[in-house]
Scaffold this motif. Structure first.
Motif, mmCIF file in Angstrom:
data_model
loop_
_atom_site.group_PDB
_atom_site.id
_atom_site.type_symbol
_atom_site.label_atom_id
_atom_site.label_comp_id
_atom_site.label_asym_id
_atom_site.label_seq_id
_atom_site.Cartn_x
_atom_site.Cartn_y
_atom_site.Cartn_z
ATOM 1 N N PHE A 50 0.821 -1.217 0.000
ATOM 2 C CA PHE A 50 0.000 0.000 0.000
ATOM 3 C C PHE A 50 0.847 1.256 0.000
ATOM 4 O O PHE A 50 0.355 2.355 -0.245
ATOM 5 C CB PHE A 50 -0.951 -0.010 1.202
ATOM 6 N N ASP A 57 -6.164 2.189 -4.056
ATOM 7 C CA ASP A 57 -6.892 2.183 -2.779
ATOM 8 C C ASP A 57 -8.365 2.519 -2.976
ATOM 9 O O ASP A 57 -9.037 2.954 -2.035
ATOM 10 C CB ASP A 57 -6.251 3.149 -1.794
ATOM 11 N N TRP A 60 -10.817 1.109 -0.545
ATOM 12 C CA TRP A 60 -10.665 1.470 0.857
ATOM 13 C C TRP A 60 -11.774 2.434 1.274
ATOM 14 O O TRP A 60 -12.436 3.052 0.434
ATOM 15 C CB TRP A 60 -9.307 2.138 1.083
#
Length: 970
Positions: A50, A57, A60
């Protein structure tokens, strides 16, 4: 080899600590806002991919930074007081280690330029590992301390990717067992600051004051060298150069700051300079040559929605409330606060004990085995924490003591910290409570010492240490109560008695009430009702309940009755009547209790009331008084009106003469009341006592009262239905009644339950009628004992007044005090407006009644309640002469007492109040319950400290008291 989050080191890759400053002409950008976030239940659930700038992402979640993920549905908050919520095996932590990965993309503003820059983290709990644009910067521990990385060489104009991995548990967690919610996350400022060549690396402002000459000496150390200007003083100095000049000193009462500027080749920094000198001499803690008296509070950083994340508005609100309630000192329990808070302390004027981010209290449960502060392997981490506090905060005049930490036992690590602090900053004394020998401190500090022990210490007659040399040294030190007056729930009691000791013995220089705010987290019921959660409400395996709610303000920062009481107890001007004063209206003595200020900033106003009704007001001329001086001032003749009867009272108030940064002109700082001669009352009309008679339906009628002939219970008053009155001795235990499990018992509430006072049974032995009386003889007793209270109710009636005389005689050997002694009754829920003449406007109990002033008060029954986070006894108004409950049409009930009584009215009975865990558990019923108390047991501070003083205990003894009942508007 241990992973980085378990090694004992304080971190890697971080820059040396430096002084914090709020602003400069060097550019900075805030990285606050919405970040991308991923949660893991363990520290190894995800790899480090990450951190790559091109990592996707998109799946996320979003998370606001600063913030804490546990309050956003990722994991849960947990509260423990001293116990570590993980196995004690330092420096290791469990595999179950909640971890949050954070990513944030940011651009530099146009014109940023090249060169050095720092990435600044103000606070992260508990361990953070940091990458920028794919390059690892390092990691750090020390949750409430600043950490910075050099990043100038990595920054690019657009698309910078900051990646941060945060672990809830780390080796640092063993040093942060601080009686608070465990709330992991990035909870303070994150900024990028440009550091041009020649900008300030660090600076140290030395601004001492000589109280003999009235001169201050200024010297500013700086790397690199530069110049310092202070226009108001006409100063233009090279850094490192000293200048001595006549100045106004800084103190908590008169916090004068001089605006200056520090200029180096690459930067300009504004300075706010306060001249003051702190010393321990002659056995006293002195500032600017004077003994100071600390009227303080402990303060955790807390917000009911955002946990440890506080904005500037909340910080200022805290301090404004403190100043408005006469508080002059803060202990930053148990870590350095956000630095902006200290700026505000400088500006508004509060003494500060700045405490290191250190507590190892949980090792106490292991007999202090393995305590890091006595293990040389932890010394680098301990010294790092000391350095980061001192270097960040060293330029604040408000800080008068450095504190090594809290409840860490003793050890070589503390001595190493103390030695470094003394070398780096010899201008401030050191504080630490956990070592009774005071080997590494300059003040003798204790927690929760009882009044008798404080008096012995004040006389320098405390129990001796085994080491004669250390004992002699300690007896020469000033004494502070770094924690006292535990403000948990209803209370604390006994504050007035502590304050008198502080004023009587110069060695006793005050203390800090525990603590400022209840740490209840705002939650909603399924129906949308707001309540505040505490330990155990989030499914914690290990927790300490509502011990996290022990503040003088509620979670929403509304002052509690405890704060109102504290304000009265510590007011810096004493106003009291003089017995036998010569003035036509009496004489009042005014005493200036300030440490530095005169009374020129105050005006004095008087008012005169008869039977609670205003008859006049005006200004009182008070001569100039230096600190410690008193003057007696005569009052004018009272402005009596024709026909006035009853009690008459003078009230004298000290109010601000002009606006201040923390309150407007007219704000009340102190007050006092003195009784005027009672005015003659007209002779009462003559009434013949009514004779009891039998009515229809097995009732007895006596004047306006209708009684059950079998039980003698009052059922109606002039046709208004009632329940009761009957004897009541139980109250919903306060947190101070319950006491703390680790303190020696037995605690009052446990004893009351053991005896059975919460389940008293009533037996009617006789209902007797005489020519003009109705007498009901009863026995009130708990099951399984031979203890009892023989109670006789004697009723008479004259005109429209129904009078009850209660006689209580105990049977058996009672082992302790009663919670209360009085009667309870219930009336229709429509009688929702209360009026009374007596103590008010807030609640008051035998040892918490200093703030109750005599007057005529009115408010809805619902407003009489105090919403303690855990419901408990509350809302009693003391010294009531009469009380009325009325409905919207003015009809209702009047109660008179002889002697004065304590009056409580609420929409639920004591049994429901006892059972409730949160305010939302209390549901208004169809009746209002009245508690008319002849006496109540005191409150004390037994939730963590001394219990109720002997003079405030409600011992079991024969008692006699009377109430008169009449109807209104019938």
């Amino acid at each position: 080899m241990l992973p980085y989050y378990e090694d004992r080191s304080p971190g890697s890759g971080v820059l040396p600590p430096r002084a914090w400053f709020a602003a400069s002409d060097a550019r900075r950008i805030s990285l606050h806002g919405t970040w991308r976030f991923r949660f893991a239940a363990t520290a190894t659930e995800h790899d480090d991919s990450f951190t790559r700038p091109d990592f996707d992402d998109s799946r996320w979640q979003n998370l606001l930074v600063p913030g804490t993920w546990a309050l956003k549905g990722h994991g849960a908050p947990a509260y423990t007081n001293t116990a570590y919520p993980f196995p004690v095996d330092p420096p290791r932590v469990p595999d179950e280690n909640p971890t949050g990965d954070h990513r944030h993309v940011f651009d530099l503003p146009d014109g940023w330029g090249e060169g050095p820059a720092v990435l600044h983290f103000g606070g992260v709990e508990s361990c953070a590992r940091v990458w920028l644009n794919g390059q690892e910067l390092g990691h750090f521990k020390g949750s409430r301390l600043p950490h910075e990385f050099e990043v100038g060489h990595l920054l690019r104009p657009r698309g910078n990717v900051l990646a941060v991995r945060v672990h809830q548990w780390s080796s640092g967690s063993y040093l942060e067992d601080q009686d608070q919610w465990w709330l992991p996350g990035i909870f303070r400022n994150v900024t990028v600051q440009r550091r041009p060549r020649g900008s300030v690396v660090d600076h140290f402002v030395h601004a001492g004051f000589d109280h003999v000459t009235g001169e201050g000496t200024l010297r500013v150390e700086c790397a690199p060298a530069g110049r310092v200007t202070v226009p108001e003083l006409g100063l233009d100095l090279a850094t490192g150069e000293s200048a001595t000049i006549s100045v106004r000193p800084w103190s908590s009462e008169e916090p004068h700051l001089y605006d200056g500027e520090l200029v180096t080749p690459g930067e300009r920094i504004p300075l706010r300079i306060g001249f003051r000198t702190v010393r321990v001499e002659d056995g006293l803690l002195k500032v600017n040559g004077r003994r100071i008296l600390l009227r303080g509070v402990n303060r955790h950083e807390f917000h009911p929605r955002y946990g440890r994340t506080l904005g500037p508005e909340a910080m200022r609100r805290d301090l404004v409330l403190m100043k408005r309630h006469n508080i002059n000192a803060v202990r930053t329990s148990h870590y350095p606060p956000h630095p902006a808070f200290l700026d505000l302390c400088d500006e508004l004027g509060l003494w500060v004990i700045d405490e290191c981010d250190l507590e190892t209290h949980g090792f106490g449960q292991q007999g202090w085995r393995g305590n890091p502060v006595d293990d040389e392997r932890w010394e680098p981490a301990l010294l790092d924490r000391a350095r980061r506090m001192v270097e960040r905060d060293k330029n604040h005049p408000s800080i008068v003591l450095w504190s090594l930490g809290n409840e860490c036992g003793t050890g070589r690590g503390l001595s190493a910290m103390a030695a470094w602090m003394r070398e780096r900053d010899p201008s401030r004394p050191l504080h630490y409570e956990g070592d009774r020998s005071c080997a590494d401190t300059d003040v003798y500090s204790r927690m929760y010492a009882g009044h008798a022990e404080v008096e012995r210490i004040g006389r320098r007659e405390e129990e001796p240490l085994t080491d004669p040399e250390l004992d002699t040294r300690r007896r020469q030190l000033p004494f502070l109560l770094c924690e006292y007056g535990h403000a948990m729930g209803n209370g604390p009691g006994g504050l007035s008695e502590y304050q008198r000791l502080f004023e009587r013995y110069e060695r006793c220089q005050g203390g800090f009430v525990w603590e400022w705010i209840d740490h209840g987290l705002r939650q909603l019921t399924p129906d949308g009702e707001v309540f505040h959660a505490y330990g155990g409400d989030f499914g914690e395996e290990l927790h300490d309940g509502n011990f996290v709610c022990d503040g003088l303000v509620f979670p929403d920062r509304v002052p509690s009755p405890g704060l109102v009481e504290f304000k009265k107890v510590i007011e810096p001007v004493r106003i009291e009547g003089v017995t036998g004063g010569a003035g036509p209206g009496g004489t009042v003595r005014i005493t200036n209790l300030h440490d530095f200020a005169g009374l020129g900033h105050l005006e004095f106003r008087w008012s005169y009331e008869v039977a609670g009704e205003g008859r006049g007001c005006g200004w009182l001329e008070v001569p100039p008084l230096a600190p410690g001086e008193s003057a007696e001032v005569e009052l004018t003749a009272p402005p009596v009106e024709e026909g006035d009867t009853g009690e008459a009272w003078w009230t004298v108030r000290a109010v601000l003469a002009e606006d201040t940064p923390w309150a407007d002109a007219g704000h009340e700082v102190a007050w006092g009341q003195l009784p005027a001669p009672a005015l003659p009352a007209p002779a009462p009309p003559e009434h013949v006592r009514a004779a009891p008679r039998r009515g229809e339906g097995n009732v007895i009628v006596l004047g306006p009262g209708t009684f059950d002939a079998g039980t003698g219970a009052l059922r109606y008053l002039d046709g208004v239905q009632l329940t009761g009155p009957r004897l009541e001795v139980w109250r919903a235990p306060t947190d101070n009644d319950e006491g703390a499990a680790w303190l020696p018992g037995p605690h009052p509430a446990a004893e009351w339950r053991r005896i059975g006072l919460h389940r008293m049974r009533h037996r009617v032995d006789a209902v007797e009628t005489g020519p003009d009386t109705l007498v009901v003889r009863t026995r009130v007793a708990p099951a399984a004992t031979d203890l009892a209270l023989r109670t006789v109710y004697r009723w008479t009636a004259e005109g429209g007044l129904l009078r009850l005389e209660v006689a209580v005689d105990p049977e058996g050997d009672w082992p302790g005090p009663l919670p209360r002694l009085g009667v309870r009754m219930a009336v229709c829920e429509s009688l929702g407006l209360a009026q009374w003449f007596g103590g008010g406007p807030g609640e008051g109990y035998p040892d918490t009644r200093a703030a109750a002033r005599v007057g005529r008060w009115s408010m809805p029954v619902d407003a009489l309640q105090t919403p303690y986070v855990r419901p408990q006894e509350n809302g009693a108004r003391p010294d009531v002469r009469w009380a009325e409950l009325t409905g919207s049409n003015g009809a209702g009930l009047r109660i008179e007492g002889d002697p004065h009584f304590s009056f409580t009215a609420r929409r639920w009975p004591v049994e429901e109040l006892t059972a409730a865990r949160h305010t939302t558990d209390l549901t208004p019923g169809d009746r209002i319950w009245l508690y008319l108390d002849h006496a109540q047991h005191g409150i004390g501070s037994g939730s963590c400290g001394p219990g109720v003083l002997p003079q405030h205990r409600l011992e079991v003894a024969p008692a006699r008291f009377t109430f008169g009942f009449s109807s209104l508007g019938q």
